[in-house]
Design an enzyme around this catalytic site. Structure first.
Site, short mmCIF file in Angstrom:
data_model
loop_
_atom_site.label_atom_id
_atom_site.label_comp_id
_atom_site.label_asym_id
_atom_site.label_seq_id
_atom_site.Cartn_x
_atom_site.Cartn_y
_atom_site.Cartn_z
CB SER A 290 4.96 -6.24 -15.16
OG SER A 290 5.76 -5.46 -15.99
CB SER A 291 3.63 -4.33 -20.17
OG SER A 291 4.39 -3.70 -19.95
CB CYS A 292 8.33 -6.32 -18.50
SG CYS A 292 8.20 -7.38 -16.98
CD1 TRP B 36 21.58 6.51 -19.30
CD2 TRP B 36 21.06 4.44 -18.55
NE1 TRP B 36 22.38 6.08 -18.39
CE2 TRP B 36 22.14 5.01 -17.86
CE3 TRP B 36 20.31 3.32 -18.40
CZ2 TRP B 36 22.51 4.20 -16.75
CZ3 TRP B 36 20.85 2.44 -17.27
CH2 TRP B 36 21.93 3.00 -16.72
CG HIS C 41 10.01 1.95 -13.81
ND1 HIS C 41 9.48 1.60 -12.43
CD2 HIS C 41 10.31 0.70 -14.54
CE1 HIS C 41 9.49 0.58 -12.50
NE2 HIS C 41 9.80 -0.30 -13.69
CE LYS D 148 5.16 -8.09 -10.74
NZ LYS D 148 4.18 -8.18 -9.49
CB VAL E 2 0.43 -0.15 -7.99
CG1 VAL E 2 -0.72 -0.84 -8.28
CG2 VAL E 2 1.36 0.13 -9.44
N PRO F 157 -0.65 -4.25 -16.21
CG PRO F 157 0.43 -3.45 -14.37
CD PRO F 157 -0.40 -4.84 -14.96
CB THR F 158 0.95 -0.33 -20.29
OG1 THR F 158 2.18 -0.04 -21.16
CG2 THR F 158 0.45 1.04 -19.69
CE1 TYR G 293 8.70 -6.69 -11.22
CE2 TYR G 293 8.24 -6.34 -13.44
CZ TYR G 293 7.91 -6.12 -11.85
OH TYR G 293 6.82 -5.56 -11.64
CG HIS H 167 -0.06 0.33 2.46
ND1 HIS H 167 0.40 -0.81 3.36
CD2 HIS H 167 -0.14 1.55 3.34
CE1 HIS H 167 0.91 -0.23 4.28
NE2 HIS H 167 0.68 1.00 4.52
CG LEU I 174 -1.65 -4.77 -9.64
CD1 LEU I 174 -2.00 -4.12 -10.91
CD2 LEU I 174 -2.86 -5.29 -8.75
CE LYS J 153 19.61 10.54 -16.07
NZ LYS J 153 20.12 9.68 -17.27
CG ASP K 167 17.55 1.70 -27.43
OD1 ASP K 167 17.59 2.67 -26.77
OD2 ASP K 167 17.87 1.53 -28.74
#
Length: 309
Positions: free
Chosen positions: A108-110, A203, A180, A141, A16, A164-165, A137, A12, A106, A188, A270
């Site tokens: 992840s899109s990865c 990067w 992220h 997930k 998210v 989620p994206t 990761y 919490h 939850l 920055k 990338d």
């Protein structure tokens, strides 16, 4: 869920989880169970089972996770896979063991393959190789959503998963070593602005395409799914729009008000070339995002300057 239902939001204090708490309180769900790591360590099975036995939550939002950007994922892969696996296994099994009515995990899109067809449909999972920079990761997930799927299939437990994206928003992590892309760039550009730096280094090449969703929109989708979705197949949650990292950097530069240059360091990774979710299934249920990217960035930047000194 009833307004008086006992609802446990795991994680919490995170990006998210805190957004889910805000959404639940806004909808007048007041019987929330909120416990920090000092009260229950979700990586320790005995502590988690003791917690569930004592508090008996009826509904669970499993938002607790070890998260980070490319640098953190590359540097700490063992910690990412171990901690996330332990959290998922302990919470999901205890939810089953102690009779939780419904759990939302939850993901992840990865989790989707690195070179996945775009936009990425739910059924594309496990159809190709993962992106190496976040493989640990992603594997964890994938295990979490499969746990929900198989506990539902074998035991009839009403455990669902959403994917989620890329997320951003208030209460994000702005540590340059673990954050992220959006919070990292906000910090920055802000520091470059106040220190009059002539340029900001970003990067990679700036070419990868990414989709972003304001975290309060995700929280709205999570509550919506808890009330309206029961299938064992995971469901994508995204904005349906994509932007290049170069365009994102220019937009954040504009929001922050930085006047210097942007320099791309192509020696740095990338990550996945393109990552856009197919959200047709969620839209067909009647949900869509509300906050546009520039509006969300402005709210996030305001929160950052109000909370980071």
């Amino acid at each position: 869920m009833e307004k008086s239902s006992k609802i446990y939001v795991a994680g919490h204090r995170g990006l998210v989880g805190s957004a889910i708490v805000r959404r639940l309180l806004k909808e007048n769900y007041t019987n929330l169970i909120l416990k920090g790591r000092e009260e229950v360590d979700l990586t320790r099975q005995e502590e988690v089972e003791r917690f569930f036995e004592e508090h008996r939550p009826e509904y669970v939002f499993l938002a607790a996770a070890r998260v980070g950007g490319i640098y953190a994922n590359n540097t700490y892969p063992a910690e990412f896979i171990y901690q996330n696996l332990m959290i998922e296994c302990n919470v999901i099994h205890s939810a089953y063991k102690f009779g939780v009515k419904k759990l939302l995990f939850l993901g992840s899109s990865c989790i989707y393959p690195r070179d996945c067809p775009q936009p990425m449909k739910e059924e594309y999972l496990l159809s190709g190789y993962l992106e190496q920079t976040n493989e640990a990761y992603a594997v964890a997930k994938i295990a979490g959503l499969k746990l929900c799927q198989f506990y539902k299939r074998q035991y009839g437990a009403n455990f669902i998963s959403c994917m989620p994206t890329n997320l951003y928003g208030i209460n994000d992590n702005f540590d340059l070593n673990t954050s992220h892309v959006i919070p990292a760039l906000i910090r920055k550009f802000h520091e470059a602005k106040i220190n009059n730096y002539p340029y900001v280094e970003v990067w990679g090449t700036g070419k990868p395409l990414r989709e972003f969703l304001y975290v309060d929109d995700l929280a709205d989708a999570c509550v919506f799914l808890m009330e309206n979705y029961d299938d064992e197949l995971w469901i994508n949650v995204g904005s349906g729009e994509e932007i290049s990292i170069a365009e994102l950097a220019e937009l954040i530069k504009k929001v922050v008000g930085y006047k210097g240059e942007i320099v791309f360091n192509s020696k740095m990774p990338d990550g996945t070339p393109r990552k856009l979710l197919d959200t047709t299934r969620l839209k067909n249920l009647g949900w869509q995002r509300k906050v546009g990217l520039e509006e969300g960035l402005r709210m996030t930047y305001k929160w950052f300057i109000d909370n980071y000194k």
